[in-house]
Design an enzyme around this catalytic site. Structure first.
Site, short mmCIF file in Angstrom:
data_model
loop_
_atom_site.label_atom_id
_atom_site.label_comp_id
_atom_site.label_asym_id
_atom_site.label_seq_id
_atom_site.Cartn_x
_atom_site.Cartn_y
_atom_site.Cartn_z
N LYS A 89 -13.27 -0.75 -14.49
CA LYS A 89 -13.66 -1.98 -13.86
C LYS A 89 -14.25 -2.92 -14.86
O LYS A 89 -14.06 -4.18 -14.64
CB LYS A 89 -14.65 -1.44 -12.77
CG LYS A 89 -14.46 -0.90 -11.75
CD LYS A 89 -13.11 -1.55 -10.95
CE LYS A 89 -12.75 -0.75 -9.64
NZ LYS A 89 -11.66 -1.53 -9.19
N ASP A 94 0.92 -1.23 -0.04
CA ASP A 94 -0.08 0.24 -0.07
C ASP A 94 0.86 1.37 0.07
O ASP A 94 2.00 1.23 0.27
CB ASP A 94 -0.89 0.14 1.26
CG ASP A 94 -2.30 0.78 1.05
OD1 ASP A 94 -2.11 1.95 0.62
OD2 ASP A 94 -3.19 0.17 1.24
N THR A 111 -15.37 4.86 -0.02
CA THR A 111 -16.71 5.21 -0.38
C THR A 111 -17.12 6.22 0.46
O THR A 111 -17.99 7.08 -0.06
CB THR A 111 -17.55 3.98 -0.46
OG1 THR A 111 -17.45 3.46 0.95
CG2 THR A 111 -17.14 2.72 -1.38
N TYR A 160 -14.44 5.51 -14.06
CA TYR A 160 -14.34 4.44 -13.08
C TYR A 160 -14.64 3.24 -13.69
O TYR A 160 -14.06 2.13 -13.78
CB TYR A 160 -15.11 4.92 -11.77
CG TYR A 160 -14.89 3.84 -10.73
CD1 TYR A 160 -14.02 3.69 -9.94
CD2 TYR A 160 -16.13 2.93 -10.46
CE1 TYR A 160 -13.84 2.50 -8.82
CE2 TYR A 160 -16.26 1.89 -9.59
CZ TYR A 160 -15.01 1.85 -8.81
OH TYR A 160 -15.03 0.77 -7.68
N THR A 210 -16.53 1.64 3.38
CA THR A 210 -14.96 2.06 3.47
C THR A 210 -14.78 3.29 3.40
O THR A 210 -15.42 4.26 3.03
CB THR A 210 -14.27 1.19 2.47
OG1 THR A 210 -14.36 1.90 1.29
CG2 THR A 210 -14.61 -0.45 2.42
N ASN A 258 -6.38 -5.76 -5.06
CA ASN A 258 -7.36 -4.95 -4.32
C ASN A 258 -7.40 -3.70 -4.55
O ASN A 258 -8.38 -2.80 -4.44
CB ASN A 258 -7.48 -5.52 -2.99
CG ASN A 258 -8.31 -4.69 -2.24
OD1 ASN A 258 -9.71 -4.96 -2.10
ND2 ASN A 258 -7.82 -3.50 -1.10
N ASP A 304 3.46 0.99 -5.06
CA ASP A 304 2.82 1.89 -5.75
C ASP A 304 2.45 0.94 -7.18
O ASP A 304 3.15 0.52 -7.83
CB ASP A 304 3.64 2.95 -6.73
CG ASP A 304 3.08 3.81 -7.64
OD1 ASP A 304 1.77 3.54 -7.90
OD2 ASP A 304 3.59 4.70 -8.32
N VAL A 305 1.13 0.51 -7.12
CA VAL A 305 0.50 -0.37 -8.10
C VAL A 305 0.84 -0.09 -9.78
O VAL A 305 1.01 -0.86 -10.37
CB VAL A 305 -0.76 -1.20 -7.92
CG1 VAL A 305 -0.95 -1.47 -6.35
CG2 VAL A 305 -1.73 0.39 -7.86
#
Length: 254
Positions: free
Chosen positions: A159, A40, A193, A155, A190, A90, A63-64
């Site tokens: 997805k 993370d 959101t 977004y 979370t 995730n 860093d993804v």
């Protein structure tokens, strides 16, 4: 403790694992016997979670969207715990914006973190998994990867892309013993959101769900445990909605 549970012998990377849904996935993975690298950008929260869980969890700043960061992450995980055989892709961010008004840099940020981050993760673990008998990759998509929602075009594009990449990867990597599946949560309570409206947003979201409540990380993590475990050894290329029934209608407007 590693050695016991449904994930005994598993070595997992969980991206976005410091908070929210990711943190609960980490907790349940460790509780079921996995050794887990918490990856993370949130260093303080990630280290605190690793300290809480003890020797079977390790935090790595990551860093993804950066391929070099992925290479280092997998190499270090292999050296620390053994060959990685579970990846929970995730990590993700949520941004709303109308098509006419959304800045291009916001769109690009969604692509880089959500879509490219997922792709780079699959790419980074494939060699290790292939050389060590296979594994399970779990990609976080969304109900917005199954249906549409106004103000969510950028977004949703990421997805839907994750959903498509999962299908292709399942076909490509299945013969190598690597299963790839996507998880499609609905509105989950979370920090990611809640920043978009707080309690009012949660209440509105609940009104659109047949079960009349939003989900919580504890509702989502058990599915990750199942998909990471050998119990799901014949599940590959699946898209699993976990949304209280939202996608049994026509999306949030149903």
């Amino acid at each position: 403790m590693a050695g016991n549970g449904r994930l005994a012998g598993k070595v997992a990377i969980v991206t976005g694992g410091a908070m929210g849904q990711g943190a609960e996935i980490v907790r349940q993975f460790v509780a079921e016997g996995a050794r887990v690298v918490i990856a993370d950008v949130a260093k303080e929260q990630g280290q605190a979670l690793a300290d809480e869980l003890g020797a079977d969890a390790h935090f790595a700043a990551h860093d993804v969207s950066d391929a070099a960061s992925w290479a280092t992450l997998v190499e270090d995980a292999n050296a620390r715990f053994g060959p990685v055989n579970v990846l929970a892709n995730n990590a993700g961010i949520l941004r709303f914006g109308e098509i006419e008004k959304m800045p291009g840099d916001e769109v690009e940020l969604l692509w880089r973190i959500n879509q490219m981050g997922c792709f780079l993760g699959m790419q980074a673990v494939t060699r290790t998994m292939r050389k060590n008998g296979g594994g399970s990759i779990i990609n976080a998509s969304s109900v917005e990867g199954l249906a549409g929602m106004p103000g969510c075009t950028a977004y949703a594009a990421t997805k839907w892309a994750i959903r498509g990449m999962t299908k292709c990867a399942a076909m490509e990597l299945g013969p190598k013993g690597i299963r790839v599946n996507s998880v499609h949560p609905g509105m989950i309570d979370t920090p990611m959101t809640r920043v978009h409206g707080g309690d009012a947003a949660m209440e509105y979201g609940a009104s659109k769900v047949p079960l009349r409540r939003v989900g919580h990380p504890e509702d989502i993590a058990p599915l990750y445990v199942f998909l990471a475990s050998d119990e799901s050894s014949y599940i590959n290329g699946a898209e699993i909605a976990i949304d209280g029934g939202v996608t049994s209608t026509h999306g949030f407007g149903g």
